[in-house]
Motif scaffolding. Sequence first.
Motif, mmCIF file in Angstrom:
data_model
loop_
_atom_site.group_PDB
_atom_site.id
_atom_site.type_symbol
_atom_site.label_atom_id
_atom_site.label_comp_id
_atom_site.label_asym_id
_atom_site.label_seq_id
_atom_site.Cartn_x
_atom_site.Cartn_y
_atom_site.Cartn_z
ATOM 1 N N VAL A 59 0.839 -1.204 0.000
ATOM 2 C CA VAL A 59 0.000 0.000 0.000
ATOM 3 C C VAL A 59 0.873 1.253 0.000
ATOM 4 C CG1 VAL A 59 -1.656 1.351 1.353
ATOM 5 C CG2 VAL A 59 -1.987 -1.108 1.080
ATOM 6 N N ALA A 60 1.923 1.243 0.814
ATOM 7 C CA ALA A 60 2.820 2.399 0.886
ATOM 8 C C ALA A 60 3.533 2.610 -0.447
ATOM 9 C CB ALA A 60 3.830 2.202 2.008
ATOM 10 N N TRP A 61 3.940 1.520 -1.092
ATOM 11 C CA TRP A 61 4.623 1.635 -2.388
ATOM 12 C C TRP A 61 3.707 2.292 -3.415
ATOM 13 C CZ3 TRP A 61 9.606 0.060 -3.991
ATOM 14 C CH2 TRP A 61 9.848 0.184 -5.362
ATOM 15 N N VAL A 62 2.463 1.837 -3.480
ATOM 16 C CA VAL A 62 1.506 2.401 -4.442
ATOM 17 C C VAL A 62 1.259 3.881 -4.137
ATOM 18 C CG1 VAL A 62 -0.884 2.302 -5.266
ATOM 19 C CG2 VAL A 62 0.412 0.189 -4.933
ATOM 20 N N ALA A 63 1.213 4.232 -2.861
ATOM 21 C CA ALA A 63 0.988 5.625 -2.470
ATOM 22 C C ALA A 63 2.147 6.521 -2.900
ATOM 23 C CB ALA A 63 0.802 5.723 -0.957
ATOM 24 N N CYS A 64 3.315 5.921 -3.123
ATOM 25 C CA CYS A 64 4.504 6.690 -3.503
ATOM 26 C C CYS A 64 4.856 6.525 -4.981
ATOM 27 C CB CYS A 64 5.704 6.268 -2.648
ATOM 28 S SG CYS A 64 5.528 6.658 -0.894
ATOM 29 N N ILE A 65 3.914 6.076 -5.772
ATOM 30 C CA ILE A 65 4.175 5.896 -7.202
ATOM 31 C C ILE A 65 4.572 7.228 -7.824
ATOM 32 C CG2 ILE A 65 3.025 5.535 -9.424
ATOM 33 C CD1 ILE A 65 3.861 2.970 -8.164
ATOM 34 N N HIS A 66 5.606 7.192 -8.654
ATOM 35 C CA HIS A 66 6.116 8.385 -9.322
ATOM 36 C C HIS A 66 6.550 7.981 -10.724
ATOM 37 C CE1 HIS A 66 8.943 11.818 -10.009
ATOM 38 N NE2 HIS A 66 8.060 12.456 -9.269
ATOM 39 N N TYR A 67 6.383 8.878 -11.681
ATOM 40 C CA TYR A 67 6.700 8.486 -13.060
ATOM 41 C C TYR A 67 8.186 8.296 -13.281
ATOM 42 C CZ TYR A 67 7.071 13.621 -13.313
ATOM 43 O OH TYR A 67 7.369 14.931 -13.062
ATOM 44 N N PHE A 68 9.029 8.838 -12.382
ATOM 45 C CA PHE A 68 10.450 8.536 -12.433
ATOM 46 C C PHE A 68 10.798 7.584 -11.297
ATOM 47 C CE2 PHE A 68 11.241 12.728 -14.702
ATOM 48 C CZ PHE A 68 11.535 12.122 -15.906
ATOM 49 N N SER A 69 10.794 6.306 -11.563
ATOM 50 C CA SER A 69 11.302 5.306 -10.622
ATOM 51 C C SER A 69 12.449 4.592 -11.324
ATOM 52 C CB SER A 69 10.204 4.312 -10.219
ATOM 53 O OG SER A 69 9.278 4.905 -9.345
ATOM 54 N N TYR A 70 13.652 4.936 -10.941
ATOM 55 C CA TYR A 70 14.843 4.437 -11.628
ATOM 56 C C TYR A 70 15.184 3.022 -11.166
ATOM 57 C CZ TYR A 70 15.505 9.331 -12.969
ATOM 58 O OH TYR A 70 15.332 10.593 -13.484
ATOM 59 N N PRO A 71 15.987 2.298 -11.945
ATOM 60 C CA PRO A 71 16.318 0.916 -11.552
ATOM 61 C C PRO A 71 16.979 0.831 -10.189
ATOM 62 C CG PRO A 71 17.664 1.658 -13.426
ATOM 63 C CD PRO A 71 16.565 2.636 -13.267
ATOM 64 N N TRP A 72 17.788 1.843 -9.822
ATOM 65 C CA TRP A 72 18.468 1.795 -8.521
ATOM 66 C C TRP A 72 17.495 1.978 -7.363
ATOM 67 C CZ3 TRP A 72 20.434 4.700 -12.647
ATOM 68 C CH2 TRP A 72 19.933 6.005 -12.766
ATOM 69 N N ASP A 73 16.319 2.561 -7.624
ATOM 70 C CA ASP A 73 15.309 2.675 -6.565
ATOM 71 C C ASP A 73 14.785 1.298 -6.161
ATOM 72 O OD1 ASP A 73 15.470 5.459 -6.586
ATOM 73 O OD2 ASP A 73 13.948 5.645 -8.133
ATOM 74 N N PHE A 74 14.557 0.437 -7.146
ATOM 75 C CA PHE A 74 14.060 -0.914 -6.867
ATOM 76 C C PHE A 74 15.107 -1.729 -6.099
ATOM 77 C CE2 PHE A 74 11.729 0.514 -10.596
ATOM 78 C CZ PHE A 74 10.414 0.151 -10.284
ATOM 79 N N ILE A 75 16.363 -1.594 -6.494
ATOM 80 C CA ILE A 75 17.432 -2.344 -5.840
ATOM 81 C C ILE A 75 17.594 -1.890 -4.394
ATOM 82 C CG2 ILE A 75 19.919 -2.805 -5.834
ATOM 83 C CD1 ILE A 75 19.820 -2.569 -8.897
ATOM 84 N N GLU A 76 17.561 -0.587 -4.177
ATOM 85 C CA GLU A 76 17.738 -0.075 -2.814
ATOM 86 C C GLU A 76 16.628 -0.550 -1.888
ATOM 87 O OE1 GLU A 76 19.069 3.986 -0.570
ATOM 88 O OE2 GLU A 76 17.730 4.181 -2.275
ATOM 89 N N SER A 77 15.434 -0.718 -2.418
ATOM 90 C CA SER A 77 14.323 -1.201 -1.600
ATOM 91 C C SER A 77 14.652 -2.563 -0.996
ATOM 92 C CB SER A 77 13.048 -1.288 -2.444
ATOM 93 O OG SER A 77 11.955 -1.690 -1.668
ATOM 94 N N VAL A 78 15.210 -3.467 -1.803
ATOM 95 C CA VAL A 78 15.591 -4.793 -1.307
ATOM 96 C C VAL A 78 16.713 -4.670 -0.280
ATOM 97 C CG1 VAL A 78 16.439 -7.079 -1.964
ATOM 98 C CG2 VAL A 78 14.926 -5.839 -3.518
ATOM 99 N N LEU A 79 17.702 -3.830 -0.572
ATOM 100 C CA LEU A 79 18.866 -3.708 0.311
ATOM 101 C C LEU A 79 18.496 -3.116 1.668
ATOM 102 C CD1 LEU A 79 21.536 -2.447 -2.262
ATOM 103 C CD2 LEU A 79 21.207 -4.772 -1.401
ATOM 104 N N LEU A 80 17.623 -2.113 1.690
ATOM 105 C CA LEU A 80 17.217 -1.514 2.956
ATOM 106 C C LEU A 80 16.413 -2.492 3.809
ATOM 107 C CD1 LEU A 80 16.244 2.162 2.019
ATOM 108 C CD2 LEU A 80 18.180 1.402 3.398
ATOM 109 N N THR A 81 15.572 -3.284 3.145
ATOM 110 C CA THR A 81 14.802 -4.291 3.871
ATOM 111 C C THR A 81 15.731 -5.288 4.544
ATOM 112 O OG1 THR A 81 12.943 -4.074 2.334
ATOM 113 C CG2 THR A 81 13.025 -6.077 3.648
#
Length: 307
Positions: free
Chosen positions: A80-102
């Motif tokens: 739900v939080a991810w969808v609330a933060c949807i932005h037209y610029f989501s770069y590949p490094w944003d997806f990778i950092e999500s896994v690393l921070l978790t």
Amino acid sequence: MDMLLAASDGVLSGTPHWRAFQNRLLGPYLLDLFRHVSQNPFNDFAKVFLMLENLALCVCAYVLTRRVSLTVLALVASSVAWVACIHYFSYPWDFIESVLLTMLFLFAIRSERIFPFVLLFIFFVLSRESCIFVGLFLILRGVSPIAFGQRIALRPLTWGAGLVVMSIAITEALRKMLFKASMLAGVGADTAHEQFENHFHYLHNGTVFLSASKVSLVYATIMLVFLACTYVGYREKEKNLLAIGVTMTLYTLSIFIFGILEEVRLYQPFTGMLALTAIYLLFETRSGRKWCSTNLSLLARRGSIRT
């Protein structure tokens, strides 16, 4: 989509949109591999890494709580939080950092060893300059015993300081050695990003934050969760919880100083970690269980919920 692909390809050719992108090598190289198996590489890259993030989140939540119900709750809350933060610029490094921070939150709470953080740092330093916060966490873990009248732990302090130095050195070296020129018209050598600090946006962000908009509410929520983590860690004399709370509070503050609050994509990498932090604080700490017991019982007596 063309701009996102161009930004990623520009990293590999030394001509990204901004110098600040130049050290973010892991995402563009992985995205380039997707071209060999997909006609729509960015979409498929995003799908794979969202699934990896969800898998990592479920594993971390279950390891921390040993409860399927809380694991599902973490997954739903993060999504739900991810969808609330949807932005037209989501770069590949944003997806990778999500896994690393978790994964960072799990290691911070459960691992007393240094190796998991060094391994995480290797991926982090090739993904984003926020790798510096891995070293910062180890420094804070080393010095946090002072808050409880205990001796400093020299090993994590030393390793943390080393990783911070490496973070700055590697980031600066990659940006200055690999960057040729921006592909955006009129940017050229991108002198605005020559320094490690990038842009300063705190005056603009202060105005945005005081506007009480959706963005300021999201930012304030993130800050409150990590401040609560810091407080509970201090109150319960949990050095790991205190260290990760302070680390992520400083990370969130860095967005206020160097980022642009309206770019809600900056918050997407936090969603899994936020869900883990909130659930761990509520259900796996003494303070959280006491709060739940008191408040849920009060709601039940008032008839707001069924018991």
